[in-house]
Scaffold this active site. Structure first.
Site, mmCIF file in Angstrom:
data_model
loop_
_atom_site.group_PDB
_atom_site.id
_atom_site.type_symbol
_atom_site.label_atom_id
_atom_site.label_comp_id
_atom_site.label_asym_id
_atom_site.label_seq_id
_atom_site.Cartn_x
_atom_site.Cartn_y
_atom_site.Cartn_z
ATOM 1 N N HIS A 14 0.858 -1.168 0.076
ATOM 2 C CA HIS A 14 -0.127 -0.210 0.092
ATOM 3 C C HIS A 14 0.928 1.279 0.097
ATOM 4 O O HIS A 14 0.646 2.142 -0.837
ATOM 5 C CB HIS A 14 -1.075 -0.114 1.230
ATOM 6 C CG HIS A 14 -1.720 1.177 1.487
ATOM 7 N ND1 HIS A 14 -3.186 1.239 1.340
ATOM 8 C CD2 HIS A 14 -1.272 2.199 1.909
ATOM 9 C CE1 HIS A 14 -3.465 2.386 1.713
ATOM 10 N NE2 HIS A 14 -2.527 3.080 1.927
ATOM 11 N N GLU A 15 1.961 1.160 0.887
ATOM 12 C CA GLU A 15 2.668 2.620 0.992
ATOM 13 C C GLU A 15 3.565 2.727 0.020
ATOM 14 O O GLU A 15 3.663 3.589 -0.864
ATOM 15 C CB GLU A 15 3.392 2.646 2.411
ATOM 16 C CG GLU A 15 2.412 2.416 3.537
ATOM 17 C CD GLU A 15 1.539 3.817 3.838
ATOM 18 O OE1 GLU A 15 1.847 4.574 3.220
ATOM 19 O OE2 GLU A 15 0.596 3.587 4.580
ATOM 20 N N GLU A 53 -6.353 6.709 -1.234
ATOM 21 C CA GLU A 53 -6.494 5.272 -0.325
ATOM 22 C C GLU A 53 -6.989 4.034 -0.945
ATOM 23 O O GLU A 53 -6.732 2.885 -0.780
ATOM 24 C CB GLU A 53 -7.257 5.690 1.002
ATOM 25 C CG GLU A 53 -6.445 6.730 2.027
ATOM 26 C CD GLU A 53 -4.972 6.534 2.215
ATOM 27 O OE1 GLU A 53 -4.465 5.328 2.185
ATOM 28 O OE2 GLU A 53 -4.372 7.423 2.269
#
Length: 637
Positions: free
Chosen positions: A455-456, A513
């Site tokens: 994700h990051e 997100e």
């Protein structure tokens, strides 16, 4: 539940809520004496800035915080409990403790993750009994009276507008004065765009003038300085100060928001600068000091550049006005400051992921032209948090958020190891079958570690924004590149002064997100990624399954963060996860199931199911198609 009858379960912290402590003793003990001093002064700087979060939350957050701090800094909870043993029940007193922990954790009386107001579970008359029995009452009854008088009514009030953060009639915000509506935010934003400025470290205050016929706006920069005189050649705020006319509207630019706190931050950073490990750290702190004293966002950006270049520090830190989740308009940043120590063992795994990044990026479902021209390998470390000043502690971070730096110079990723450990101490799991519950409790920590990494690093770290600069030059071949969704020529792009936040506004955080979460789901299907984290064979298949299961379950939990009467979501991550759940329900062909059942207690319940056999086929295809559309919109809107 109608808008006039609030659901108290949304606003009162449940009695069974667990409390978790972040373990940082071992990490801190492993530092040298010099590193400990560096860590200490950085933590002091972060905590001196923490009250800014109170000022950014609600008008009553400051007196609520001060009241609770004064009560519990003068005596232990056990001592206070003994003083009210006969008049306050155990549940009532525990509700007070949970409310106090909630205010301290969220740095205000609205949830940092969810944006809904929290009120005490102890009745107001019983709260007064506790306060009158406290040491604070005996030692300084006047102070107690002033603080209680300032917050007792708003502490318990749940008028419709007060139940959630929002702009205008939709909620409470102190990023803007209470009379500001969305149109006011848009007007001030157009002024900022005209001046080539970003709003991260500003607030807006509106005054009605000329007998109600006109409005005057104050755009206030956060800074230690309150005067208009220049602080030096790097002070780019001073020339802006004063009166402006924009679209026939009077706008006055000032500085000095949170001035005493900003000066305390700067002074502690000056002390930390005496113990830096290298020149990049020294330059970083010097730029931050100039930024916090003058209000210059350009100086904070310069500090961020030095931060990116400071590879592999033992003590890691970042602070400033960072995340725009809680601004209803989506452009103003909440103060945040963290200090952490590197976990070397886990960081080595993340560095292996970084080494694989260029190859993994080619597997994402968009053409090469929609990816950055060059992947700037970031620092990716696992950190144990020592101090985190803000409205909540995330599990991972990808910063800085400045578009031009992320696109052209790079970024850093951090996974917060002791946060992940604390988050999964709670063994209670809802909405899953007994078999899934057992596997979920065992593996959700390692599975989420994989998701956070992807994700990051490759979620927030991937994707190109198509731009045209002031000279009319594109950062892509406008004659040949086509929209891969429509097959047509590219006709839209970001113009000078436009950023991702200003274009997407209040939807920006949720959209980004959602994109990052989908990247995590998609790339965790690559078994080589799972090998990086030490997961092989059947164990790797379980990790993959639990990661997807965690996402669809979170999509159901996301409904807790939706307010029906305002039709607003209170948390970007949870809205994104609900979107993913709805997508997989609608397009997954039986991949995901959500159905109403009767629980073991005889009450209505929900069962979430996930078909393992369809994840690599139908699940992958659905996320692949969705990711492509997300990235194209991200790049071209």
């Amino acid at each position: 539940m109608t808008s006039s009858q609030p659901d108290l379960s949304t606003h009162v912290i449940p009695l069974g809520t667990p409390l978790s402590a972040l373990q940082a003793q071992e990490a801190f003990a492993g530092l040298s004496a010099r590193e400990k001093r560096y860590c200490h002064y950085l933590a002091r700087a972060a905590w001196e800035g923490a009250p800014i979060c109170l000022l950014q939350t609600s008008p009553e957050s400051v007196p609520v915080f001060l009241l609770l701090r004064e009560v519990f800094s003068r005596q232990t909870p056990a001592s206070l409990r003994a003083a009210v043993q006969e008049s306050v029940t155990e549940d009532e007193f525990r509700s007070l403790l949970l409310y106090t922990a909630g205010v301290f954790t969220n740095m205000g009386n609205y949830k940092g993750f969810g944006d809904t107001k929290i009120i005490p579970g102890i009745p107001k008359d019983k709260m007064e009994v506790v306060l009158q029995a406290s040491v604070l009452f005996r030692e300084d009854s006047d102070l107690l009276s002033r603080l209680w008088g300032a917050c007792s009514s708003p502490m318990y009030s749940l008028l419709p507008r007060e139940r959630q953060l929002g702009l205008g009639d939709e909620g409470i915000t102190t990023y803007y004065s209470g009379n500001c509506m969305r149109a006011d935010a848009e007007l001030v934003q157009s002024f900022l765009k005209e001046k080539g400025l970003e709003a991260y470290n500003t607030r807006v205050f509106k005054t009605v003038v000329e007998g109600g016929k006109a409005a005057k706006y104050e755009l206030r920069f956060a800074s230690a300085a309150t005067e208009s005189e220049s602080l030096g050649p790097e002070d780019d705020v001073a020339p802006l100060l004063g009166d402006h006319t924009h679209n026939s509207t009077h706008i006055v630019v000032t500085r000095g928001d949170y001035a005493p706190l900003m000066e305390k931050i700067a002074r502690n950073l000056e002390q930390a600068k005496l113990y830096v490990a290298n020149e990049e750290e020294a330059a970083m702190l010097e730029s931050y000091i100039r930024s916090f004293r003058s209000g210059s966002l350009a100086q904070h950006k310069q500090g961020s550049r030095h931060w990116i270049r400071n590879k592999g520090p033992i003590v890691e830190t970042y602070m400033g006005f960072i995340e725009s989740y809680r601004d209803p308009f989506g452009v103003r940043g909440e103060f945040e400051g963290f200090v952490a120590v590197v976990n070397k063992a886990m960081s080595s795994k993340f560095q292996q992921l970084v080494q694989s990044a260029e190859n993994l990026l080619t597997q994402l479902p968009w053409p090469r032209e929609f990816e950055k021209d060059q992947f700037l390998r970031p620092d990716f470390t696992s950190l144990d948090i020592v101090a985190f000043a803000g409205s909540g502690v995330p599990a991972g971070i990808n910063i800085p958020n400045y578009d031009e730096i992320r696109q052209n110079e790079g970024f850093k990723n951090v996974s917060l190891g002791n946060v992940l450990q604390a988050a999964y101490q709670d063994k209670r799991v809802s909405f899953l079958s007994p078999e899934d519950q057992e596997l979920f409790v065992t593996l959700r920590g390692p599975a989420f570690e994989v998701q956070v990494g992807l994700h990051e690093l490759l979620g927030h770290g991937s994707g190109k924004l198509f731009r045209i600069d002031e000279t009319g030059t594109f950062n892509f071949d406008s004659t040949s590149v086509k929209n891969p969704v429509t097959g047509e020529k590219i006709t839209s792009w970001y113009r000078p002064g436009e950023t991702y936040d200003t274009r997407f506004s209040s939807l920006a955080s949720t959209y980004e997100e959602c994109r990052a979460e989908c990247v995590g789901l998609y790339l965790c299907l690559n078994r080589d990624v799972l090998k990086v984290f030490g997961h092989l064979g059947p164990g790797a298949e379980d990790i993959l399954y639990v990661n997807w299961l965690n996402m669809v379950r979170a999509g159901v939990l996301g409904l807790e963060f939706y307010t029906p009467h305002t039709k607003k979501w209170g948390q970007a991550h949870m809205q994104a996860r609900h979107v993913i759940l709805r997508l997989l329900l609608e397009r997954g062909g039986g991949l995901v199931g959500v159905k109403k059942v009767t629980g073991s207690d005889g009450r209505p319940d929900i069962l979430v199911t996930l078909d393992r056999s369809l994840i690599d086929t139908r699940g992958k295809a659905v996320i692949q198609e969705f990711l492509l559309k997300l990235q194209v919109t991200f790049a071209l809107l």
